[in-house]
Design an enzyme around this catalytic site. Structure first.
Site, PDB file in Angstrom:
ATOM      1  N   ARG A 262       0.855  -1.225   0.116  1.00  0.00           N
ATOM      2  CA  ARG A 262       0.170  -0.050   0.006  1.00  0.00           C
ATOM      3  C   ARG A 262       1.278   1.383  -0.050  1.00  0.00           C
ATOM      4  NH1 ARG A 262      -4.831  -1.679   4.336  1.00  0.00           N
ATOM      5  NH2 ARG A 262      -5.428  -3.682   3.275  1.00  0.00           N
ATOM      6  N   ARG A 277       2.198   1.078  10.187  1.00  0.00           N
ATOM      7  CA  ARG A 277       1.579   1.379   8.750  1.00  0.00           C
ATOM      8  C   ARG A 277       3.021   1.484   7.754  1.00  0.00           C
ATOM      9  NH1 ARG A 277      -2.937   4.189   7.802  1.00  0.00           N
ATOM     10  NH2 ARG A 277      -3.137   4.833  10.031  1.00  0.00           N
ATOM     11  N   GLU A 349      -6.419  -0.815  15.435  1.00  0.00           N
ATOM     12  CA  GLU A 349      -6.833  -1.804  14.473  1.00  0.00           C
ATOM     13  C   GLU A 349      -6.132  -3.005  14.151  1.00  0.00           C
ATOM     14  OE1 GLU A 349      -8.270  -2.186   9.773  1.00  0.00           O
ATOM     15  OE2 GLU A 349      -8.233  -0.183  10.540  1.00  0.00           O
ATOM     16  N   SER A 352     -10.654  -5.755   9.908  1.00  0.00           N
ATOM     17  CA  SER A 352     -11.676  -5.146   9.696  1.00  0.00           C
ATOM     18  C   SER A 352     -12.444  -6.369   9.004  1.00  0.00           C
ATOM     19  CB  SER A 352     -11.743  -4.170   8.677  1.00  0.00           C
ATOM     20  OG  SER A 352     -11.290  -2.782   9.452  1.00  0.00           O
ATOM     21  N   ARG A 391       0.881  -6.372  12.594  1.00  0.00           N
ATOM     22  CA  ARG A 391       0.404  -5.711  13.667  1.00  0.00           C
ATOM     23  C   ARG A 391       0.021  -6.889  14.899  1.00  0.00           C
ATOM     24  NH1 ARG A 391      -3.846  -0.903  11.761  1.00  0.00           N
ATOM     25  NH2 ARG A 391      -2.203   0.036  10.437  1.00  0.00           N
TER      26      ARG A 391
END
Length: 427
Positions: A262, A277, A349, A352, A391
């Site tokens: 990403r 990130r 987070e 999701s 994560r």
């Protein structure tokens, strides 16, 4: 993609959905204007085609009667030329309508809470005991660097910011976590493991909703139609693009371990420290294809599968329901799992879990044939992280840290690390 007939017949519902999402209605209004123009031209075009048919019959009658049909043929030619021009204009308007429709977000499910931003996301539940440390917690960056497992300086020299090199125990634990997750989902949760390409074409990205809206978030290759995947959701969902599945084959459930890429556009200055990130990271993605009437029951099941990883690792976390102002472009309803990070004194987070209903299936043309019916209909697609591996590594490091700088290895991971129980500082 929204149902064309829904947008045409009930634009007020779409307006209300956009308002709930805090999204502008400009594109919806443009769609309605284009669609009105298209329908007006279509009506005129149909009238001209009827007129052409009548003129063709007159030409035939004149020829059979031995009469001069020159004037009638000229008139027929003019009508045909006008029809051709209208056909081309209709094609252009249809393409414009579809392009606009592809840019409209999904309609939130009625159970999605209304809110303006992430500040309005309600907490659904907490699980596990929050670790109470009797020493000052370190974040994973400092822990990892001190223990020789994380190296951001060398990664920056090789590739730049937002990359990491993992050494020794950290690399091994990352691999252990990935294998543990895949084994859990395939042996207990009923998923089929699949390894797709990590390079996809633009059609696949349009199918799941990343294009055209989120082009800036993607890494595009020199070959203009190829991209690195931002998530395995893209290739795995598109495994059945253009297919008609049998009802007996549903639900279909896939667990996919991949590297993801990403660009993190728009996140400048956010989470630049550590692994939170990154431009490149590993993840186990869960994707489900289900019957429409089962999809919200299936969403709860999917969420439970993602939670099972955290529970097996005994990591404290909470579940939040995303509100209408924070929900993703393609989703109708989303749960976020947020794991506790003592070093940051915050929940972050880690997964999701979303129900897209038929939004992606319309874009990718994924259908199934209900038993006893002649016509096929769209499936509902769901996906969730099960989990983001980097994560999860962060959460293990921070929740299992000890006062001397060591890190305990969760019991569930120890078989994947040859029985290792503690990552200890070097002398």
């Amino acid at each position: 993609m929204l149902d064309l007939k829904l947008v045409q017949k009930d634009p007020d519902r779409v307006r209300a959905a956009l308002a709930a999402r805090q999204a502008p209605t400009k594109e919806l209004e443009r769609f309605l204007a284009v669609d009105e123009e298209r329908r007006a031209i279509q009506q005129k075009n149909d009238e001209l085609k009827s007129e052409r048919n009548a003129s063709s019959q007159k030409v035939a009658q004149a020829k059979r009667a031995g009469e001069d049909a020159g004037e009638l043929i000229a008139e027929l030619s003019q009508i045909s030329t006008r029809i051709k021009g209208m056909d081309e204009e209709l094609k252009r308007l249809e393409e414009e309508s579809r392009e606009i429709l592809m840019g409209l977000p999904n309609i939130p499910h009625e159970s999605t809470p209304v809110g303006a931003s992430e500040e309005d996301n309600p907490v659904l539940e907490y699980w596990g005991e929050k670790p109470e440390l009797d020493f000052e917690a370190k974040d994973h960056h400092d822990l990892g660097v001190a223990l020789g497992g994380l190296d951001f300086e060398r990664a920056a020299r090789i590739a730049g910011a937002r990359f990491a090199v993992t050494w020794g125990w950290a690399s091994r634990m990352e691999r252990a976590l990935l294998n543990f997750m895949v084994d859990l989902h395939t042996s207990r949760n009923g998923y089929t493991e699949v390894t797709p390409p990590v390079i996809v074409n633009a059609t696949a990205l349009r199918g799941t909703g990343q294009l055209p809206k989120f082009a800036d978030d993607l890494f595009q290759l020199n070959h203009k139609d190829y991209y690195l995947i931002p998530t395995a959701e893209v290739p795995v969902t598109n495994l059945h693009a253009g297919e008609v599945l049998e009802e007996a084959d549903l639900p279909r459930a896939y667990a996919s371990p991949t590297q993801c890429f990403r660009s993190e556009a728009g996140s400048y200055g956010k989470d630049t420290r550590g692994l939170i990130r990154q431009h490149q990271f590993s993840k186990v993605e869960l994707v489900r294809f289900v019957k429409p009437e089962d999809s919200y029951e299936e969403l709860e099941k999917l969420r439970g599968h993602a939670e099972s990883v955290l529970r097996e690792l005994n990591l404290h976390y909470r579940v939040i329901t995303l509100c209408t102002g924070d929900i993703g472009f393609s989703a109708a309803k989303t749960y976020d799992l947020e794991v506790w990070l003592p070093g940051q004194n915050a929940y972050r987070e880690i997964s999701s879990c979303s129900n897209f209903e038929d939004f992606q299936a319309r874009r990718a043309d994924i259908r199934y044939k209900p038993a006893g019916q002649k016509k096929s209909t769209y499936v509902h697609t769901l996906n969730g992280s099960g989990l983001a591996v980097g994560r999860t590594l962060v959460a293990v490091m921070e929740q299992y840290q000890q006062a001397d700088g060591s890190i305990r290895v969760p019991e569930a991971l120890q078989p994947y690390m040859d029985g290792l129980t503690v990552i200890e500082p070097k002398d």
